[in-house]
Design a protein around this motif. Structure first.
Motif, PDB file in Angstrom:
ATOM      1  N   LEU B  63       0.848  -1.205   0.000  1.00  0.00           N
ATOM      2  CA  LEU B  63       0.000   0.000   0.000  1.00  0.00           C
ATOM      3  C   LEU B  63       0.877   1.247   0.000  1.00  0.00           C
ATOM      4  O   LEU B  63       0.630   2.198  -0.743  1.00  0.00           O
ATOM      5  CB  LEU B  63      -0.916  -0.005   1.233  1.00  0.00           C
ATOM      6  N   ARG B  64       1.906   1.223   0.838  1.00  0.00           N
ATOM      7  CA  ARG B  64       2.798   2.380   0.909  1.00  0.00           C
ATOM      8  C   ARG B  64       3.415   2.673  -0.449  1.00  0.00           C
ATOM      9  O   ARG B  64       3.433   3.806  -0.910  1.00  0.00           O
ATOM     10  CB  ARG B  64       3.892   2.138   1.960  1.00  0.00           C
ATOM     11  N   SER B  65       3.903   1.642  -1.118  1.00  0.00           N
ATOM     12  CA  SER B  65       4.565   1.938  -2.394  1.00  0.00           C
ATOM     13  C   SER B  65       3.539   2.337  -3.457  1.00  0.00           C
ATOM     14  O   SER B  65       3.846   3.132  -4.332  1.00  0.00           O
ATOM     15  CB  SER B  65       5.452   0.780  -2.865  1.00  0.00           C
ATOM     16  N   ARG B  66       2.310   1.795  -3.348  1.00  0.00           N
ATOM     17  CA  ARG B  66       1.271   2.209  -4.287  1.00  0.00           C
ATOM     18  C   ARG B  66       0.973   3.707  -4.135  1.00  0.00           C
ATOM     19  O   ARG B  66       0.839   4.431  -5.113  1.00  0.00           O
ATOM     20  CB  ARG B  66       0.000   1.411  -4.033  1.00  0.00           C
ATOM     21  N   ILE B  67       0.877   4.143  -2.880  1.00  0.00           N
ATOM     22  CA  ILE B  67       0.579   5.560  -2.641  1.00  0.00           C
ATOM     23  C   ILE B  67       1.745   6.438  -3.080  1.00  0.00           C
ATOM     24  O   ILE B  67       1.573   7.460  -3.730  1.00  0.00           O
ATOM     25  CB  ILE B  67       0.228   5.792  -1.155  1.00  0.00           C
ATOM     26  N   GLU B  68       2.968   5.984  -2.745  1.00  0.00           N
ATOM     27  CA  GLU B  68       4.129   6.788  -3.142  1.00  0.00           C
ATOM     28  C   GLU B  68       4.218   6.911  -4.653  1.00  0.00           C
ATOM     29  O   GLU B  68       4.562   7.968  -5.176  1.00  0.00           O
ATOM     30  CB  GLU B  68       5.406   6.190  -2.554  1.00  0.00           C
ATOM     31  N   ALA B  69       3.872   5.829  -5.346  1.00  0.00           N
ATOM     32  CA  ALA B  69       3.941   5.865  -6.817  1.00  0.00           C
ATOM     33  C   ALA B  69       2.838   6.756  -7.391  1.00  0.00           C
ATOM     34  O   ALA B  69       3.002   7.350  -8.447  1.00  0.00           O
ATOM     35  CB  ALA B  69       3.833   4.445  -7.370  1.00  0.00           C
ATOM     36  N   ALA B  70       1.719   6.846  -6.684  1.00  0.00           N
ATOM     37  CA  ALA B  70       0.589   7.617  -7.211  1.00  0.00           C
ATOM     38  C   ALA B  70       0.769   9.117  -6.994  1.00  0.00           C
ATOM     39  O   ALA B  70       0.158   9.921  -7.684  1.00  0.00           O
ATOM     40  CB  ALA B  70      -0.711   7.149  -6.555  1.00  0.00           C
ATOM     41  N   LEU B  71       1.605   9.496  -6.030  1.00  0.00           N
ATOM     42  CA  LEU B  71       1.838  10.922  -5.794  1.00  0.00           C
ATOM     43  C   LEU B  71       2.830  11.434  -6.824  1.00  0.00           C
ATOM     44  O   LEU B  71       3.767  10.722  -7.177  1.00  0.00           O
ATOM     45  CB  LEU B  71       2.422  11.152  -4.392  1.00  0.00           C
ATOM     46  N   PRO B  72       2.655  12.656  -7.323  1.00  0.00           N
ATOM     47  CA  PRO B  72       3.623  13.199  -8.277  1.00  0.00           C
ATOM     48  C   PRO B  72       5.015  13.225  -7.646  1.00  0.00           C
ATOM     49  O   PRO B  72       5.136  13.528  -6.463  1.00  0.00           O
ATOM     50  CB  PRO B  72       3.123  14.614  -8.547  1.00  0.00           C
ATOM     51  N   GLN B  73       5.995  12.883  -8.439  1.00  0.00           N
ATOM     52  CA  GLN B  73       7.367  12.881  -7.936  1.00  0.00           C
ATOM     53  C   GLN B  73       7.847  14.318  -7.784  1.00  0.00           C
ATOM     54  O   GLN B  73       7.538  15.148  -8.638  1.00  0.00           O
ATOM     55  CB  GLN B  73       8.294  12.153  -8.908  1.00  0.00           C
ATOM     56  N   PRO B  74       8.594  14.608  -6.723  1.00  0.00           N
ATOM     57  CA  PRO B  74       9.247  15.915  -6.696  1.00  0.00           C
ATOM     58  C   PRO B  74      10.163  15.972  -7.914  1.00  0.00           C
ATOM     59  O   PRO B  74      10.726  14.951  -8.296  1.00  0.00           O
ATOM     60  CB  PRO B  74      10.065  15.877  -5.419  1.00  0.00           C
ATOM     61  N   ARG B  75      10.275  17.150  -8.526  1.00  0.00           N
ATOM     62  CA  ARG B  75      11.015  17.233  -9.784  1.00  0.00           C
ATOM     63  C   ARG B  75      12.435  16.734  -9.604  1.00  0.00           C
ATOM     64  O   ARG B  75      13.144  17.157  -8.697  1.00  0.00           O
ATOM     65  CB  ARG B  75      11.045  18.655 -10.293  1.00  0.00           C
ATOM     66  N   SER B  76      12.824  15.823 -10.494  1.00  0.00           N
ATOM     67  CA  SER B  76      14.158  15.251 -10.355  1.00  0.00           C
ATOM     68  C   SER B  76      15.180  16.254 -10.859  1.00  0.00           C
ATOM     69  O   SER B  76      14.909  17.052 -11.736  1.00  0.00           O
ATOM     70  CB  SER B  76      14.251  13.955 -11.153  1.00  0.00           C
ATOM     71  N   ARG B  77      16.340  16.178 -10.238  1.00  0.00           N
ATOM     72  CA  ARG B  77      17.440  17.043 -10.696  1.00  0.00           C
ATOM     73  C   ARG B  77      17.827  16.645 -12.105  1.00  0.00           C
ATOM     74  O   ARG B  77      17.551  15.533 -12.521  1.00  0.00           O
ATOM     75  CB  ARG B  77      18.642  16.854  -9.772  1.00  0.00           C
ATOM     76  N   PRO B  78      18.498  17.554 -12.834  1.00  0.00           N
ATOM     77  CA  PRO B  78      18.979  17.155 -14.163  1.00  0.00           C
ATOM     78  C   PRO B  78      19.785  15.880 -14.006  1.00  0.00           C
ATOM     79  O   PRO B  78      20.704  15.828 -13.183  1.00  0.00           O
ATOM     80  CB  PRO B  78      19.875  18.314 -14.584  1.00  0.00           C
TER      81      PRO B  78
END
Lengths: 184, 256
Positions: B63-78
């Motif tokens: 469940l935790r990884s499902r929720i983490e995957a569903a939230l927009p990722q903080p913008r990755s560095r170049p």
């Protein structure tokens, strides 16, 4: 500035992660007690976090937990199948359950036998929803009366009486289970 | 107090929800009513029996990884691969493409510095809010704050009183950005803190502008050999207002 909107989005998402994700276990615990079903609790918890992110700009205050719990409660009310559980309105509420002292038919000073977590959870889950939710919010999620009142949408006085009656029911059930085990 | 009143108030008492006056009343009743005193003991026993067991559950890992995957990722560095590709172009391409790559590299390094700076600024801002050290010198008197920086820094940061403009001066603090000591001047708007970081401006300064990181707005500008960074969770337009009233007050002869 190109990418400005992205910056904003990732800033919000980052802040939401930092504020909300640490409370995942607590939200999940509440969902398990409200729905009494592991798979439904999974779905409701996920739904709660996505809804919370969508409405994150409406969150005000220092503690995000009451806000998350209120969202979860709404999700659970929407998710609950009528066949699976009677609505809150049909459940015994305030006057139907005894207050704390009235429930004391048992000899005074009787000890509660220690029980493991699953046994205690089962006792809590056997309570009618109106009492169960205030017991969980107070005893497990450790919220104040005012926070509980806001989440449940009732006056503080109602929270107090539900808590008193819920605890009376819980203690009676606990002692009843103890007696059953003592006299096989 | 009747036993029925006490019955409800016992719960508020053990939950720490009673004010001192009511708590005394309940305790007076308990002293004269063995039945309610016994009820209190039983209530305490139930609470401690509940607290003896860990009732909080752990969310399943799936469940935790499902929720983490569903939230927009903080913008990755170049991504580092970007830079490698650029270097490859530099090493194997013509002089022309090499020149382009070099320009791009400078831009990359600059934006890296900008990003690191933004990260530093937000960390410094958060540190100031979480710790006990929001200010080293706590005063609303700018004539006290300004001299305090003397001898602690190679610059004399301008300190102005903006109370009339809705920003209260809280004080000053020595902070570090990018490994260098800087002046932090602290203002408050309503319940929000604005940290204004001041350092000597350098050629490496990123261009003025506004950005947002982790929900905090950062406004940057340079003037008269000084670089300013204002960081706060107030709205971007309020932070712009802050910058403009600060600059206006700083330019009046009285503030010099």
């Amino acid at each position: 500035m190109q990418g400005r909107r992205d910056d904003d989005d990732s800033g919000t998402a980052g802040r939401f992660r930092a504020l909300a994700l640490p409370h995942l276990d607590e939200v999940y615990t509440l969902a398990r007690h409200l729905l009494r079903d592991a798979a439904d609790a999974d779905d409701a918890t996920q739904d709660c976090f996505l809804r919370a992110l969508r409405h994150f700009e409406t969150f005000r205050g220092d503690d995000i937990r009451p806000w998350l719990f209120a969202i979860l409660r709404n999700v659970c009310r929407g998710a609950r199948q009528p066949s699976r559980e009677v609505g809150v309105a049909d459940e015994p509420t305030d006057d139907a359950a005894p207050l704390w002292s009235d429930a004391r038919e048992t000899p005074e000073g009787e000890m509660l036998r220690r029980r493991d977590a699953d046994a205690v959870r089962a006792l809590v889950d056997a309570l009618p929803l109106a009492f169960r939710e205030v017991i969980v919010l107070r005893e497990i999620n450790d919220l104040s009366y005012r926070e509980i009142a806001e989440i449940v949408g009732v006056p503080v006085g109602t929270v107090m009486s539900r808590l008193a009656r819920g605890r009376a029911l819980l203690r009676t059930a606990w002692l009843g289970a103890d007696q059953k085990e003592q006299t096989p | 107090m009747t036993c029925e009143d006490a019955d409800l108030l016992l719960h508020a008492l053990v939950d720490g929800e009673l004010d001192a006056g009511h708590a005394r009343e309940v305790e007076r009743h308990l002293a004269s009513c063995p039945r309610c005193a016994a009820a209190l003991a039983e209530l305490r026993a139930l609470r401690s029996a509940l607290q003896d067991v860990p009732l909080r559950r752990e969310a399943p890992a799936a469940l935790r990884s499902r929720i983490e995957a569903a939230l927009p990722q903080p913008r990755s560095r170049p991504a580092p691969t970007d830079r490698r590709t650029l270097l490859k172009g530099f090493a194997f391409g013509s002089v022309f493409s090499g020149a382009i790559a070099a320009t791009a590299l400078v831009l990359l390094v600059r934006s890296d510095r900008g990003q690191r700076m933004h990260g530093d600024l937000v960390s410094a801002h958060l540190r100031s809010l979480q710790g006990t050290r929001l200010t080293d010198v706590e005063t609303s008197d700018r004539h006290t704050v300004k001299p305090w920086f003397n001898g602690r820094l190679d610059l004399a940061p301008p300190v102005v009183d903006l109370t009339a403009k809705g920003f209260t001066l809280l004080g000053g603090r020595l902070d570090y950005l990018d490994g260098k000591p800087v002046a932090a001047i602290v203002y408050k708007r309503r319940r929000h803190v604005v940290n204004l970081f001041v350092e000597p401006s350098s050629a490496a300064d990123t261009s003025p502008g506004v950005s947002t990181l982790q929900g905090f707005n950062i406004r940057h500008w340079s003037d008269g050999g000084l670089a300013f960074w204002a960081v706060s969770d107030i709205a971007a337009d309020e932070l712009a207002e802050f910058a403009s009233v600060f600059d206006a007050a700083r330019r009046t002869p009285e503030a010099a």
